[in-house]
Design a protein around this motif. Structure first.
Motif, mmCIF file in Angstrom:
data_model
loop_
_atom_site.group_PDB
_atom_site.id
_atom_site.type_symbol
_atom_site.label_atom_id
_atom_site.label_comp_id
_atom_site.label_asym_id
_atom_site.label_seq_id
_atom_site.Cartn_x
_atom_site.Cartn_y
_atom_site.Cartn_z
ATOM 1 N N ALA A 28 0.826 -1.206 0.000
ATOM 2 C CA ALA A 28 0.000 0.000 0.000
ATOM 3 C C ALA A 28 0.862 1.259 0.000
ATOM 4 O O ALA A 28 0.582 2.215 -0.724
ATOM 5 C CB ALA A 28 -0.937 -0.003 1.207
ATOM 6 N N ALA A 29 1.923 1.255 0.798
ATOM 7 C CA ALA A 29 2.811 2.413 0.873
ATOM 8 C C ALA A 29 3.525 2.633 -0.450
ATOM 9 O O ALA A 29 3.705 3.777 -0.886
ATOM 10 C CB ALA A 29 3.817 2.231 2.007
ATOM 11 N N ALA A 30 3.922 1.561 -1.117
ATOM 12 C CA ALA A 30 4.566 1.686 -2.427
ATOM 13 C C ALA A 30 3.608 2.300 -3.437
ATOM 14 O O ALA A 30 4.002 3.146 -4.245
ATOM 15 C CB ALA A 30 5.060 0.330 -2.904
ATOM 16 N N ALA A 31 2.348 1.894 -3.380
ATOM 17 C CA ALA A 31 1.344 2.465 -4.287
ATOM 18 C C ALA A 31 1.122 3.952 -3.982
ATOM 19 O O ALA A 31 0.961 4.757 -4.904
ATOM 20 C CB ALA A 31 0.038 1.693 -4.171
ATOM 21 N N ASP A 32 1.131 4.311 -2.689
ATOM 22 C CA ASP A 32 0.914 5.706 -2.288
ATOM 23 C C ASP A 32 2.091 6.602 -2.644
ATOM 24 O O ASP A 32 1.903 7.741 -3.046
ATOM 25 C CB ASP A 32 0.679 5.806 -0.777
ATOM 26 C CG ASP A 32 -0.695 5.313 -0.364
ATOM 27 O OD1 ASP A 32 -1.561 5.112 -1.247
ATOM 28 O OD2 ASP A 32 -0.894 5.122 0.854
ATOM 29 N N THR A 33 3.307 6.090 -2.460
ATOM 30 C CA THR A 33 4.494 6.931 -2.614
ATOM 31 C C THR A 33 5.202 6.762 -3.946
ATOM 32 O O THR A 33 6.023 7.593 -4.330
ATOM 33 C CB THR A 33 5.524 6.628 -1.509
ATOM 34 O OG1 THR A 33 5.988 5.277 -1.660
ATOM 35 C CG2 THR A 33 4.933 6.828 -0.129
ATOM 36 N N PRO A 60 1.352 9.364 6.586
ATOM 37 C CA PRO A 60 0.429 8.375 7.137
ATOM 38 C C PRO A 60 -0.443 7.718 6.068
ATOM 39 O O PRO A 60 -0.652 8.268 4.988
ATOM 40 C CB PRO A 60 -0.437 9.207 8.086
ATOM 41 C CG PRO A 60 -0.428 10.574 7.479
ATOM 42 C CD PRO A 60 0.926 10.735 6.839
ATOM 43 N N GLY A 61 -0.923 6.535 6.411
ATOM 44 C CA GLY A 61 -1.835 5.807 5.532
ATOM 45 C C GLY A 61 -2.466 4.671 6.308
ATOM 46 O O GLY A 61 -2.199 4.478 7.494
ATOM 47 N N SER A 62 -3.301 3.902 5.629
ATOM 48 C CA SER A 62 -3.928 2.751 6.263
ATOM 49 C C SER A 62 -4.251 1.721 5.202
ATOM 50 O O SER A 62 -4.342 2.029 4.017
ATOM 51 C CB SER A 62 -5.194 3.153 7.018
ATOM 52 O OG SER A 62 -6.181 3.617 6.119
ATOM 53 N N VAL A 63 -4.418 0.468 5.674
ATOM 54 C CA VAL A 63 -4.764 -0.621 4.774
ATOM 55 C C VAL A 63 -5.672 -1.585 5.531
ATOM 56 O O VAL A 63 -5.473 -1.837 6.713
ATOM 57 C CB VAL A 63 -3.502 -1.338 4.227
ATOM 58 C CG1 VAL A 63 -2.702 -1.992 5.318
ATOM 59 C CG2 VAL A 63 -3.843 -2.316 3.151
ATOM 60 N N ARG A 64 -6.712 -2.079 4.848
ATOM 61 C CA ARG A 64 -7.592 -3.087 5.444
ATOM 62 C C ARG A 64 -6.866 -4.416 5.472
ATOM 63 O O ARG A 64 -6.157 -4.758 4.550
ATOM 64 C CB ARG A 64 -8.899 -3.214 4.642
ATOM 65 C CG ARG A 64 -9.610 -1.912 4.553
ATOM 66 C CD ARG A 64 -11.027 -1.748 4.947
ATOM 67 N NE ARG A 64 -11.806 -2.783 5.538
ATOM 68 C CZ ARG A 64 -12.233 -2.745 6.797
ATOM 69 N NH1 ARG A 64 -11.875 -1.766 7.593
ATOM 70 N NH2 ARG A 64 -13.013 -3.680 7.268
ATOM 71 N N LEU A 65 -7.081 -5.156 6.538
ATOM 72 C CA LEU A 65 -6.428 -6.452 6.674
ATOM 73 C C LEU A 65 -7.317 -7.575 6.194
ATOM 74 O O LEU A 65 -8.470 -7.466 6.031
ATOM 75 C CB LEU A 65 -6.040 -6.696 8.136
ATOM 76 C CG LEU A 65 -5.087 -5.640 8.694
ATOM 77 C CD1 LEU A 65 -4.854 -5.885 10.178
ATOM 78 C CD2 LEU A 65 -3.770 -5.689 7.956
#
Length: 65
Positions: A28-33, A60-65
């Motif tokens: 998720a962080a790779a997709a965001d940044t 900051p960010g978040s991801v559903r588990l």
């Protein structure tokens, strides 16, 4: 000497694997940044929401588990 480690926890009848959470957060962080490597990565898991909140390189960010 090389070693392996594993961490998991249960909450509300669900099992969470730390390696899986880290992998999801990194994706998720790779997709965001737009980057695949990070200087810092902090993760806070909130199992009652089924969400991992993170801060990667100060963002900051978040991801559903």
């Amino acid at each position: 000497m090389p070693y392996t480690s594993a961490a998991a926890f249960n909450s509300a009848g669900r099992e969470y694997n730390a390696d899986d959470i880290v992998a999801k957060v990194k994706e998720a962080a790779a997709a965001d940044t737009g980057k695949k490597t990070f200087k810092s990565l902090d993760i806070y898991v909130k199992p009652e929401e089924n969400v991992a909140y993170y801060v990667v390189n100060g963002k900051p960010g978040s991801v559903r588990l």
